[in-house]
Design an enzyme around this catalytic site. Sequence first.
Site, PDB file in Angstrom:
ATOM      1  N   SER A 142      91.114  16.320  55.137  1.00 33.96           N
ATOM      2  CA  SER A 142      91.395  17.672  54.637  1.00 33.96           C
ATOM      3  C   SER A 142      90.906  17.752  53.194  1.00 33.96           C
ATOM      4  O   SER A 142      90.768  16.715  52.529  1.00 33.96           O
ATOM      5  CB  SER A 142      92.906  17.921  54.676  1.00 33.96           C
ATOM      6  OG  SER A 142      93.248  19.069  53.928  1.00 33.96           O
ATOM      7  N   TYR A 155     101.807  15.051  53.122  1.00 31.42           N
ATOM      8  CA  TYR A 155     100.629  15.439  53.911  1.00 31.42           C
ATOM      9  C   TYR A 155      99.349  15.129  53.142  1.00 31.42           C
ATOM     10  O   TYR A 155      98.423  14.496  53.673  1.00 31.42           O
ATOM     11  CB  TYR A 155     100.683  16.932  54.258  1.00 31.42           C
ATOM     12  CG  TYR A 155      99.432  17.415  54.971  1.00 31.42           C
ATOM     13  CD1 TYR A 155      99.191  17.050  56.297  1.00 31.42           C
ATOM     14  CD2 TYR A 155      98.484  18.207  54.322  1.00 31.42           C
ATOM     15  CE1 TYR A 155      98.037  17.467  56.950  1.00 31.42           C
ATOM     16  CE2 TYR A 155      97.331  18.630  54.964  1.00 31.42           C
ATOM     17  CZ  TYR A 155      97.113  18.258  56.276  1.00 31.42           C
ATOM     18  OH  TYR A 155      95.960  18.663  56.923  1.00 31.42           O
TER      19      TYR A 155
HETATM   20  N1  NAP Z   1      94.201  24.229  59.834  1.00 33.76           N
HETATM   21  C1  NAP Z   1      93.954  23.834  58.601  1.00 33.76           C
HETATM   22  O1  NAP Z   1      94.019  24.616  57.642  1.00 33.76           O
HETATM   23  C2  NAP Z   1      93.560  22.393  58.364  1.00 33.76           C
HETATM   24  C3  NAP Z   1      92.968  22.081  57.132  1.00 33.76           C
HETATM   25  C4  NAP Z   1      92.610  20.768  56.883  1.00 33.76           C
HETATM   26  C5  NAP Z   1      92.817  19.792  57.833  1.00 33.76           C
HETATM   27  N2  NAP Z   1      93.416  20.112  59.018  1.00 33.76           N
HETATM   28  C6  NAP Z   1      93.644  19.036  59.996  1.00 33.76           C
HETATM   29  O2  NAP Z   1      92.993  19.357  61.197  1.00 33.76           O
HETATM   30  C7  NAP Z   1      93.608  18.656  62.277  1.00 33.76           C
HETATM   31  C8  NAP Z   1      93.810  19.605  63.443  1.00 33.76           C
HETATM   32  O3  NAP Z   1      94.744  20.591  63.089  1.00 33.76           O
HETATM   33  P1  NAP Z   1      94.563  22.126  63.480  1.00 33.76           P
HETATM   34  O4  NAP Z   1      94.327  22.875  62.243  1.00 33.76           O
HETATM   35  O5  NAP Z   1      93.613  22.277  64.591  1.00 33.76           O
HETATM   36  O6  NAP Z   1      96.074  22.463  63.913  1.00 33.76           O
HETATM   37  P2  NAP Z   1      96.730  22.721  65.342  1.00 33.76           P
HETATM   38  O7  NAP Z   1      96.086  23.862  66.021  1.00 33.76           O
HETATM   39  O8  NAP Z   1      98.197  22.785  65.086  1.00 33.76           O
HETATM   40  O9  NAP Z   1      96.379  21.410  66.151  1.00 33.76           O
HETATM   41  C9  NAP Z   1      97.069  20.198  66.012  1.00 33.76           C
HETATM   42  C10 NAP Z   1      96.832  19.372  67.261  1.00 33.76           C
HETATM   43  O10 NAP Z   1      97.500  18.107  67.111  1.00 33.76           O
HETATM   44  C11 NAP Z   1      98.303  17.884  68.267  1.00 33.76           C
HETATM   45  N3  NAP Z   1      99.484  17.101  67.933  1.00 33.76           N
HETATM   46  C12 NAP Z   1     100.451  17.421  67.019  1.00 33.76           C
HETATM   47  N4  NAP Z   1     101.412  16.493  67.039  1.00 33.76           N
HETATM   48  C13 NAP Z   1     101.061  15.582  67.987  1.00 33.76           C
HETATM   49  C14 NAP Z   1     101.657  14.394  68.486  1.00 33.76           C
HETATM   50  N5  NAP Z   1     102.840  13.969  68.028  1.00 33.76           N
HETATM   51  N6  NAP Z   1     101.022  13.708  69.462  1.00 33.76           N
HETATM   52  C15 NAP Z   1      99.848  14.141  69.955  1.00 33.76           C
HETATM   53  N7  NAP Z   1      99.222  15.253  69.520  1.00 33.76           N
HETATM   54  C16 NAP Z   1      99.829  15.954  68.553  1.00 33.76           C
HETATM   55  C17 NAP Z   1      98.680  19.285  68.764  1.00 33.76           C
HETATM   56  O11 NAP Z   1      98.941  19.276  70.160  1.00 33.76           O
HETATM   57  P3  NAP Z   1     100.402  19.269  70.850  1.00 33.76           P
HETATM   58  O12 NAP Z   1     101.293  20.145  70.034  1.00 33.76           O
HETATM   59  O13 NAP Z   1     100.112  19.783  72.215  1.00 33.76           O
HETATM   60  O14 NAP Z   1     100.808  17.837  70.858  1.00 33.76           O
HETATM   61  C18 NAP Z   1      97.383  20.046  68.499  1.00 33.76           C
HETATM   62  O15 NAP Z   1      96.499  19.879  69.565  1.00 33.76           O
HETATM   63  C19 NAP Z   1      94.897  18.057  61.713  1.00 33.76           C
HETATM   64  O16 NAP Z   1      94.704  16.679  61.458  1.00 33.76           O
HETATM   65  C20 NAP Z   1      95.090  18.808  60.403  1.00 33.76           C
HETATM   66  O17 NAP Z   1      95.787  18.042  59.456  1.00 33.76           O
HETATM   67  C21 NAP Z   1      93.789  21.394  59.298  1.00 33.76           C
END
Ligand code: NAP
Length: 259
Positions: A142, A155
């Site tokens: 991130s 985080y």
């Molecule tokens: N969105 C942003 O602004 C942003 C910015 C920088 C970095 N990121 C990073 O991008 C990555 C993806 O996030 P996203 O933005 O796409 O958010 P998201 O839509 O909430 O996706 C998160 C994913 O992780 C899975 N997950 C969460 N807890 C889990 C667990 N205990 N076991 C297995 N799977 C789990 C969720 O699936 P289930 O709930 O079905 O398990 C979901 O598929 C993350 O690492 C996040 O830190 C996001």
Amino acid sequence: MSQTLATVITGASSGIGEALACQLAAKEKQALVLVARRQDKLANLAAELRTKHGVRVEVIGLDLEQVGAATQLVAAVEALGLSIDMLINNAGFGLNDNFGDMAIDRVQGMMQLNMVALTELTHAVLPSMRERKQGRIMNIASVAAFQACPNFAVYGATKSYVLMFSEALAAEEKKNGIKVIAVCPGATATAFHDVAGNHGTFLTKIMDTPETVAKTALCAMKCGCPMVVTGLMNKPLPFFIRLMPRQCVTWMAGKLAAR
Ligand SMILES: NC(=O)c1ccc[n+]([C@@H]2O[C@H](COP(=O)([O-])OP(=O)(O)OC[C@H]3O[C@@H](n4cnc5c(N)ncnc54)[C@H](OP(=O)(O)O)[C@@H]3O)[C@@H](O)[C@H]2O)c1
């Protein structure tokens, strides 16, 4: 016996992971293994990708916060007769609050998912990748990785770990034909912000789409970059952060995450 090569994507049930799955199914046609807790969402996505692109898509419902989940996942992939050619460690979450006010079990879960599961999975896939002299590992960090983040103290620190770990690994494994990349997205329009409790913050005002993040990440991986910051506005961030006083950067990061 030669095994079918596959891409494993953790956190493929929504957001960036789902976008990566869609783009890989359309472009690479390699077998996909989708991992997350919500198996119903994974099953729907898998059915859609099989119909649209004719690729093999398997689904594994697993909570990666559980101790030992990485070993369980690698064994489940092997049992499907698949060998991991590309590992995408994408599953992760954040919590927007003062550290002292957070429930410690949520903090532990976040560290287990964002760092421990990612590290254990990476360690488990390296031997076969080294043997084949080929492999790709994409770790989703991130822009929070580049500085201290008040309200996102743990985080941000987990993502700094992901960034440093991945860049070091990219240098170590280059000689073995394995590409490693840390992807640093800025704010992206996904369920991440619902889980984190980010609504009302500046962070949610200007967001990239998960599709754009996935496209940039896959393109950078193809080019062999060890790190990519996604989003035009975010790209200069690491450079400016180095020029500014650390306390000033921390203060600004805190303002962006304040509700
Ligand atoms: N969105 C942003 O602004 C942003 C910015 C920088 C970095 N990121 C990073 O991008 C990555 C993806 O996030 P996203 O933005 O796409 O958010 P998201 O839509 O909430 O996706 C998160 C994913 O992780 C899975 N997950 C969460 N807890 C889990 C667990 N205990 N076991 C297995 N799977 C789990 C969720 O699936 P289930 O709930 O079905 O398990 C979901 O598929 C993350 O690492 C996040 O830190 C996001």
